[in-house]
Scaffold this motif. Sequence first.
Motif, PDB file in Angstrom:
ATOM      1  N   ALA A 210      11.992  -6.871  32.492  1.00 51.25           N
ATOM      2  CA  ALA A 210      10.900  -7.762  32.874  1.00 51.25           C
ATOM      3  C   ALA A 210      10.163  -8.372  31.692  1.00 51.25           C
ATOM      4  O   ALA A 210       9.528  -9.423  31.838  1.00 51.25           O
ATOM      5  N   ALA A 211      10.219  -7.735  30.525  1.00 48.95           N
ATOM      6  CA  ALA A 211       9.413  -8.186  29.385  1.00 48.95           C
ATOM      7  C   ALA A 211       9.926  -7.531  28.114  1.00 48.95           C
ATOM      8  O   ALA A 211      10.562  -6.468  28.172  1.00 48.95           O
ATOM      9  N   PRO A 212       9.632  -8.114  26.955  1.00 52.50           N
ATOM     10  CA  PRO A 212       9.992  -7.444  25.700  1.00 52.50           C
ATOM     11  C   PRO A 212       9.114  -6.220  25.473  1.00 52.50           C
ATOM     12  O   PRO A 212       7.940  -6.207  25.860  1.00 52.50           O
ATOM     13  N   TRP A 213       9.698  -5.192  24.850  1.00 47.47           N
ATOM     14  CA  TRP A 213       8.995  -3.954  24.547  1.00 47.47           C
ATOM     15  C   TRP A 213       8.874  -3.785  23.032  1.00 47.47           C
ATOM     16  O   TRP A 213       9.746  -4.212  22.266  1.00 47.47           O
ATOM     17  N   VAL A 214       7.803  -3.122  22.618  1.00 49.71           N
ATOM     18  CA  VAL A 214       7.754  -2.483  21.305  1.00 49.71           C
ATOM     19  C   VAL A 214       7.422  -1.017  21.564  1.00 49.71           C
ATOM     20  O   VAL A 214       6.608  -0.699  22.443  1.00 49.71           O
ATOM     21  N   THR A 215       8.056  -0.130  20.831  1.00 48.01           N
ATOM     22  CA  THR A 215       7.900   1.300  21.088  1.00 48.01           C
ATOM     23  C   THR A 215       7.559   2.050  19.815  1.00 48.01           C
ATOM     24  O   THR A 215       7.942   1.654  18.716  1.00 48.01           O
ATOM     25  N   ILE A 216       6.813   3.118  19.994  1.00 49.56           N
ATOM     26  CA  ILE A 216       6.641   4.121  18.947  1.00 49.56           C
ATOM     27  C   ILE A 216       6.977   5.466  19.576  1.00 49.56           C
ATOM     28  O   ILE A 216       7.089   5.579  20.798  1.00 49.56           O
ATOM     29  N   TRP A 217       7.138   6.471  18.743  1.00 50.66           N
ATOM     30  CA  TRP A 217       7.476   7.781  19.291  1.00 50.66           C
ATOM     31  C   TRP A 217       6.349   8.770  19.055  1.00 50.66           C
ATOM     32  O   TRP A 217       5.451   8.569  18.241  1.00 50.66           O
ATOM     33  N   ASP A 218       6.398   9.860  19.815  1.00 48.30           N
ATOM     34  CA  ASP A 218       5.537  11.007  19.568  1.00 48.30           C
ATOM     35  C   ASP A 218       6.459  12.186  19.248  1.00 48.30           C
ATOM     36  O   ASP A 218       7.443  12.008  18.533  1.00 48.30           O
ATOM     37  N   ASP A 219       6.218  13.353  19.806  1.00 51.97           N
ATOM     38  CA  ASP A 219       7.023  14.505  19.408  1.00 51.97           C
ATOM     39  C   ASP A 219       8.222  14.779  20.303  1.00 51.97           C
ATOM     40  O   ASP A 219       9.275  15.216  19.827  1.00 51.97           O
ATOM     41  N   HIS A 220       8.116  14.489  21.615  1.00 45.47           N
ATOM     42  CA  HIS A 220       9.159  14.951  22.538  1.00 45.47           C
ATOM     43  C   HIS A 220      10.469  14.171  22.421  1.00 45.47           C
ATOM     44  O   HIS A 220      11.475  14.613  22.977  1.00 45.47           O
ATOM     45  N   GLU A 221      10.458  13.072  21.713  1.00 48.13           N
ATOM     46  CA  GLU A 221      11.727  12.410  21.413  1.00 48.13           C
ATOM     47  C   GLU A 221      12.609  13.283  20.527  1.00 48.13           C
ATOM     48  O   GLU A 221      13.813  13.048  20.406  1.00 48.13           O
ATOM     49  N   VAL A 222      12.002  14.300  19.908  1.00 47.15           N
ATOM     50  CA  VAL A 222      12.737  15.264  19.078  1.00 47.15           C
ATOM     51  C   VAL A 222      12.481  16.686  19.576  1.00 47.15           C
ATOM     52  O   VAL A 222      13.344  17.325  20.155  1.00 47.15           O
ATOM     53  N   LYS A 223      11.250  17.173  19.344  1.00 52.70           N
ATOM     54  CA  LYS A 223      10.903  18.553  19.687  1.00 52.70           C
ATOM     55  C   LYS A 223       9.394  18.683  19.759  1.00 52.70           C
ATOM     56  O   LYS A 223       8.675  18.139  18.910  1.00 52.70           O
ATOM     57  N   ASP A 224       8.922  19.409  20.728  1.00 51.80           N
ATOM     58  CA  ASP A 224       7.495  19.589  20.936  1.00 51.80           C
ATOM     59  C   ASP A 224       6.806  20.084  19.668  1.00 51.80           C
ATOM     60  O   ASP A 224       7.208  21.080  19.053  1.00 51.80           O
TER      61      ASP A 224
END
Length: 471
Positions: A210-224
């Motif tokens: 539906a639209a372009p995204w920009v993303t950043i990550w926090d911890d759970h993309e790897v490990k808590d």
Amino acid sequence: MAKLGYPFTLGVASGEPLPDGMIIWTRLAPDPLSRTPDRPGGMPDESVLVRWQVAEDEAFTRIVAEGRTRATQDWAHSVHVRVTGLRPGTEYFYRFGVAEPFENTASPVGRTKTAPARDAETPVRFAFTSCQRYEHGYYTALRHLAAERPDLIVHLGDYIYEYGRPARPALGRYVRKLEPPEAEAKTLQAYRNRFARIKMDPDLRAAHAAAPWVTIWDDHEVKDNYRGKLPGDGSNQAAFLRRRTAAYRAYYEHLPLRVRPSGDGLQMYRWRPYGTVADFHLLDSRQYRTDDSMLGADQERWLIDRLRDSQARWRVLAEPLFFSRRRFPGSPPTLSSDAWDAFPAQRGRILDAAREAGTPNLIVISGDVHNHWAAEVLADFDKPDAPSLGVELVSSSVTSMPAAVDADAVMRLNPHIKFFDGHRGYVVCEASRESFTAEFRIVDFVDRKDAPVRTVARFTVEEGRLKRADV
């Protein structure tokens, strides 16, 4: 090449918009949850020629850019096309195909939009959210967000969760099954399949289309609770770094990013200007974290320089963690160890740079805490009567279960915090040279697919202060 099944099971996406173009993304995965390590997505060990098109209309009668690229096994047959030569501030449509004729193997169609020209005063309508733990419920909020078709969607971290199925799931914590074997993601194959699991969700695919995204990550993309190159639990650092490298690679493979991983890292902090209206400063709060620094020295210098040099009406800090001071009831009151309250010196230097602009135009957007909040960002949180440099808008989660919090008690201890809501949802903002508004959207439940969406609060920002408006 062996005959493929339908390869676009994970949909399409666009992101990182600039005035002349953006990244368009897909990944070929006829068997998205394949557990054969040398055939991610069920693809053969060979490159595949992928066609792509960008058009001014959804029927593709006015094609303005097209080309071919190779999808390779090295990157799980993901495709990242850097489209250029487009007009600023303009809506476009895009699609992919793997054979002739194009229409016989075409992907779903995505909608995207370029950023305004650098000197434009074009308003921007953007939305943001965070924390979409798949097993906690349905992505109904994202379906409603897709229907809004904003100019930009900002995702503030915890795009996936690495956890496996709990031995004894509590109520509301295992609404949907994870991919087999329902175990914690620790390897490249497991991270790829966790991304594939959630990207098979039709509401997430709709929001990306539906639209372009920009993303950043926090911890759970790897490990808590990991920080930097440390796992956060005292386990083997070398093993964790291999795990982090695999997770970063899978993150790139599944999102429309401009930069590939390099070595054991992936450049994530960056600047995305939207004309003279808004500068988006996207921060990485995990990769460079140490005991005394959320961002690391290099990222801090970069951010402070950007804040000082910005000529935009609104300076937007997009980062995952609660930025303003937030005391919790206790004797004495306590602070979170996984928020900016744990790094007051670095936060103070950032606020000093924001104050030097002389205009209270800072907008902090954050997530992580699975509730909606809104606060005024004081120049000095030790002085309740200090001037406000801007506001912080905190989005609740898409699905992740909120923690219990005594919001009334928290707001009594923190008078600069003006709003709380305990439902899940997202925030929609409208920014122009003259005004900034934010609307907090919620869904009442996520354990079924039919939750309607409603707006629970609307604020305008005036001279660094939050003004509540009628909904």
